[in-house]
Structures are given as structure tokens and as C-alpha cells.
Design a protein around this motif. Structure first.
Motif, short mmCIF file in Angstrom:
data_model
loop_
_atom_site.label_atom_id
_atom_site.label_comp_id
_atom_site.label_asym_id
_atom_site.label_seq_id
_atom_site.Cartn_x
_atom_site.Cartn_y
_atom_site.Cartn_z
N PRO A 188 -12.57 9.10 22.50
CA PRO A 188 -12.92 7.78 21.93
C PRO A 188 -13.05 7.83 20.41
CG PRO A 188 -14.24 8.20 23.87
CD PRO A 188 -13.50 9.46 23.59
N GLU A 189 -13.55 8.94 19.87
CA GLU A 189 -13.68 9.07 18.42
C GLU A 189 -12.31 8.96 17.76
OE1 GLU A 189 -16.06 12.07 15.45
OE2 GLU A 189 -14.77 12.98 16.97
N ARG A 190 -11.31 9.60 18.32
CA ARG A 190 -9.96 9.55 17.75
C ARG A 190 -9.34 8.17 17.90
NH1 ARG A 190 -11.51 14.33 18.07
NH2 ARG A 190 -10.40 16.28 17.59
N ILE A 191 -9.55 7.55 19.04
CA ILE A 191 -9.02 6.19 19.27
C ILE A 191 -9.64 5.21 18.27
CG2 ILE A 191 -8.98 4.25 20.90
CD1 ILE A 191 -8.91 6.43 23.17
N MET A 192 -10.93 5.33 18.07
CA MET A 192 -11.62 4.42 17.15
C MET A 192 -11.29 4.72 15.69
SD MET A 192 -13.26 2.10 18.77
CE MET A 192 -14.66 1.52 17.82
N THR A 193 -11.05 5.98 15.37
CA THR A 193 -10.61 6.30 14.00
C THR A 193 -9.24 5.69 13.75
OG1 THR A 193 -11.88 8.35 14.04
CG2 THR A 193 -10.21 8.15 12.34
N ALA A 194 -8.40 5.69 14.78
CA ALA A 194 -7.10 5.03 14.66
C ALA A 194 -7.29 3.54 14.41
CB ALA A 194 -6.27 5.26 15.92
N ALA A 195 -8.21 2.92 15.14
CA ALA A 195 -8.48 1.49 14.95
C ALA A 195 -8.99 1.22 13.53
CB ALA A 195 -9.52 1.02 15.98
N PHE A 196 -9.84 2.11 13.04
CA PHE A 196 -10.39 2.01 11.68
C PHE A 196 -9.24 2.04 10.66
CE2 PHE A 196 -12.01 4.26 7.89
CZ PHE A 196 -13.06 3.44 7.53
N GLY A 197 -8.32 3.00 10.83
CA GLY A 197 -7.19 3.14 9.91
C GLY A 197 -6.21 1.98 9.98
N ILE A 198 -5.91 1.53 11.20
CA ILE A 198 -4.98 0.43 11.37
C ILE A 198 -5.55 -0.86 10.77
CG2 ILE A 198 -3.84 -1.06 13.09
CD1 ILE A 198 -3.78 1.54 14.90
N GLY A 199 -6.83 -1.10 11.01
CA GLY A 199 -7.47 -2.29 10.45
C GLY A 199 -7.45 -2.28 8.93
N MET A 200 -7.78 -1.13 8.34
CA MET A 200 -7.77 -1.02 6.88
C MET A 200 -6.36 -1.20 6.33
SD MET A 200 -8.98 2.13 4.42
CE MET A 200 -10.45 2.41 5.39
N GLY A 201 -5.38 -0.58 6.98
CA GLY A 201 -3.99 -0.72 6.55
C GLY A 201 -3.51 -2.16 6.61
N ARG A 202 -3.90 -2.85 7.68
CA ARG A 202 -3.52 -4.27 7.82
C ARG A 202 -4.14 -5.11 6.72
NH1 ARG A 202 -5.26 -6.34 13.46
NH2 ARG A 202 -4.81 -8.30 12.37
N TYR A 203 -5.40 -4.83 6.41
CA TYR A 203 -6.07 -5.59 5.35
C TYR A 203 -5.34 -5.41 4.02
CZ TYR A 203 -9.37 -6.96 1.77
OH TYR A 203 -9.93 -7.56 0.66
N ALA A 204 -5.06 -4.16 3.67
CA ALA A 204 -4.39 -3.87 2.39
C ALA A 204 -3.01 -4.49 2.35
CB ALA A 204 -4.30 -2.35 2.19
N LEU A 205 -2.28 -4.38 3.46
CA LEU A 205 -0.93 -4.93 3.51
C LEU A 205 -0.95 -6.45 3.36
CD1 LEU A 205 2.11 -4.44 4.01
CD2 LEU A 205 1.64 -4.63 6.47
N ALA A 206 -1.88 -7.11 4.02
CA ALA A 206 -1.97 -8.57 3.93
C ALA A 206 -2.24 -9.02 2.49
CB ALA A 206 -3.07 -9.08 4.85
#
Length: 387
Positions: free
Chosen positions: A242-260
Motif C-alpha cells: 500500500p505504501e508503494r501504491i500510495m506513493t504512486a498516487a502522490f507522484g501522479i497527482g503532483m505530476g498532473r497538477y504541474a502539467l495542468a
């Protein structure tokens, strides 16, 4: 982003969390950091709406979902610019471990509070001399009558100052073999002998990092997670996926924010005749960043599904790959977003420069990309180990 692979319930959850995140946003999070505070208002509201404990069992006050739902919550908050990093630790790692392996007493004592946000738990595994090698963990627990005495050091433990307890990974001696084996203990914040000191970080985040010193910390028998001493390794891996899955979610969310932010800028910023987004040198790297974030999200969804279906081995591979892919995609998206804005990308007004350091977290923690490549080399490809 496309959500056609998700159920209607997941799409509704994603939309609702996105609306919550939008109400707070990046300005809220930067003001919290500037004041040296914690995002308590967002944490409390997310908890009240049932988002923080969406993965925990209904009988203990949770939403009855799994990592699929919890990862959506963190991703969407991140995409709005206001991720809650303690979600990775408190409900995802600690909540999952206690829900799966805790005694009935431990479940009743901790899960309702973790689910409604009134209790928070930190997670202590990394040690100064162990790093990624968990076999070198030297925090040890020994029996003293019915009690345990826990001694050792931990570093880079997030949020200990606000956590009611820390789930500490230690080792006990196997009476039969004499070997040390992993075990997990719940250590309340004010336990005598349990000391913390803040690590001075360049990274600007609401969640502070701490070094912990445990000096013969006396714990009752009930502090050991589970009924016995033999499930430690299972418990550890139940928390790490779960830690790895949630770290992925953390990274994807941040990447989406920056890209937007970069896309919005590229549509309106005009230097010559057309907006800069019409130039392929600007447009193509942003398109590539979008593709890589989408691919990382697909692997995260696969990992969450396998984990929620009880396939720990399959989830282990997918969670590691998802974390790797998301970390790489996040760093590239943030870098390209800053570059797209040019000098504006480094200003406080646009709020992207601080993400440069934050994006590295997804590459470094909770396990480095090189250790994931080692994992895939050995476990997926069957190549021999070099260590």
C-alpha cells in the motif's frame, strides 16, 4: 484524464474529492508550509466526508473499500495541489496492517480513529545504517516478563509530532534459531524513552521529518501487532505494498497538477504571433508527460486491484513498477512544467518551483528507483543478485 476503466462509484469518488481539493488548492498548502503548520482543516474535512478511512473495514468505522479507493483520494487531492502525505502512512500502511493482522483489541482501539481522522499513526522503518536494506535493521525488542523492551534508532519518520503513535519495525530473536526476525510494535507518542528530534530538510512540506531514539522503551504485550511473533514479515509486506501504491498516487497527482499549470500557461502565453503551446518544442514534451502519467496510473490501478483482491505477490510486482513509473513521470512533468513557464516557473507566484524538490520524493522514498530495478531484475526476470 480518462476514467472509462473505473466504476461509476470510483468516478463519483474522484469527482467529489477533486471538488474538495479545488476548494483548498495549492495556495492553502503553501500558506500552511509558510506558517509551519499542518493541513488540519483539509485533513478534518476529508475525514468527515469519509475519504481518509475509505480503505478500512466498515465494522470499525471505515468505508469498506481498498487501495483502489484510497489511491483515488490522494491522487485527486494532489492534482488539486493539496496532497495529504500522511494518508500514505496513517490509513494506508498502519491502518492496513492493523486491519489485516491486529488483535481485536488493537482494531477497536485504533481503526475507528484512523478512519475518522481523529487518530494519526506514523511509521518507523528506515534506520541510519540500514537504508534500503531492511535486513540490517538493528532496532531490537527483548522480553522482560510480560513486557517488551524496544531499543534502536529510526530516521526520516514523517509526522511524528502530530501522530498519536508510531508503528515501529523492530526485530525479535527467534528462540529456536537465534536469528532476528521482523516484528511491528505500536508505540504511543508519550511513552517514556521514546524521543524525537526534527531533521532539518530543504524540502518544504507540512509534514516534518524526524529521527527517533528508542532507549529501552517499555511496552506492554499488547503493543506487538498481532497475536504472536511469527507474522512480522507478512505484516511488513502487507504495509509496504500500500505504501508503494500510495506513493504512486502522490507522484501522479503532483505530476498532473504541474502539467495542468503548464498547459494553462502554454495556451495563453504569447511571445510571437501564436501562443507558445502551438510550438511543438513546447507541446510535445507536455504531451509526453501526459502519456507517462497515464501509463503510471494504469499500473497503479492494476497494483491496487491485485492488492484488494488478495494477490500479495502479484501486487508486489505491480506496486513496485507503479511507484517507479509514477516517480519518473512526476519528476519529468514537474521539470517540463517549470521549463515551460521559463522564469515564471521559478517564482513564488506560480508555485511550481517548490515542486522540484517535492517531486524527488517520489523517486527516493519509500524505496529508491534502483532498489525497484533490483526487485524487478530478481523477482520478475529471474536474474541473479549482486548482493
Amino acid at each position: 484524464m480518462s476514467t472509462v476503466l473505473e466504476t461509476e462509484e470510483h468516478q463519483a469518488l474522484r469527482a467529489a474529492v477533486a471538488a474538495l481539493g479545488k476548494r483548498y488548492g495549492r495556495d492553502y498548502m503553501t500558506s500552511v508550509v509558510r506558517e509551519g503548520a499542518h493541513p488540519r482543516e483539509l485533513w478534518t474535512e476529508a475525514a468527515k466526508l469519509g475519504y481518509l478511512g475509505v480503505n478500512l473495514p466498515e465494522e470499525y468505522g471505515g468505508g469498506g473499500g481498498g487501495m483502489a479507493e484510497l489511491s483515488i483520494v490522494l491522487e485527486e487531492l494532489g492534482a488539486a495541489g493539496s496532497p495529504l502525505l500522511m494518508m500514505v502512512v496513517s490509513p494506508a500502511i498502519c491502518g492496513t496492517v492493523i486491519a489485516r493482522f491486529g488483535t481485536e483489541t488493537q482494531k477497536r482501539e485504533w481503526l475507528p480513529g484512523l478512519a475518522d481522522g481523529s487518530l494519526t499513526m506514523a511509521f518507523g522503518i528506515t534506520e541510519p545504517d540500514a537504508g534500503s536494506n531492511s535486513h540490517r535493521i538493528t532496532t531490537t525488542a527483548r522480553k522482560d516478563g510480560e513486557d517488551w523492551l524496544l531499543t534502536g534508532r529510526k530516521v526520516f519518520v514523517s509526522g511524528v509530532d502530530i501522530a498519536d503513535a508510531t508503528l515501529v519495525v523492530g526485530r525479535t530473536e527467534d528462540a529456536r534459531s537465534g536469528r532476528l526476525k521482523p516484528c511491528l510494535f505500536i508505540v504511543p507518542r508519550d511513552t517514556p524513552g521514546f524521543r524525537r528530534s526534527q531533521i532539518d530538510m530543504e524540502l518544504q512540506a507540512p509534514e516534518k521529518q524526524f529521527e527517533l531514539v528508542l532507549d529501552d522503551v517499555r511496552l506492554p504485550a499488547g503493543a506487538l501487532v498481532g497475536e504472536g511473533e511469527d507474522a512480522g514479515l507478512l505484516q511488513l509486506f502487507a504495509g509496504l505494498n500500500p505504501e508503494r501504491i500510495m506513493t504512486a498516487a502522490f507522484g501522479i497527482g503532483m505530476g498532473r497538477y504541474a502539467l495542468a499549470r503548464a498547459v494553462e500557461y502554454a495556451k495563453t502565453r504569447q511571445v510571437w504571433k501564436e501562443p507558445i503551446g502551438s510550438h511543438q518544442a513546447i507541446a510535445h514534451p507536455l504531451a509526453q508527460a501526459h502519456i507517462e502519467l497515464e501509463l503510471a496510473r494504469l499500473m497503479m490501478q492494476k497494483a491496487a486491484r491485485l492488492y484488494d483482491d488478495g494477490d500479495d505477490i502479484g501486487a508486489g510486482e505491480a506496486a513496485n513498477i507503479a511507484k517507479y513509473a509514477a516517480g519518473e513521470a512526476c519528476v519529468k512533468a514537474v521539470d517540463q512544467a517549470v521549463h515551460t513557464l521559463g522564469g515564471n516557473g521559478l517564482t513564488r507566484e506560480y508555485g511550481l518551483a517548490s515542486l522540484i524538490a517535492a517531486a524527488r520524493v517520489a523517486r527516493i522514498a519509500p524505496v529508491s528507483r534502483e532498489m525497484i530495478l533490483n526487485y524487478v531484475s530478481h523477482q520478475s526476470l529471474g536474474l541473479p543478485k549482486s548482493y
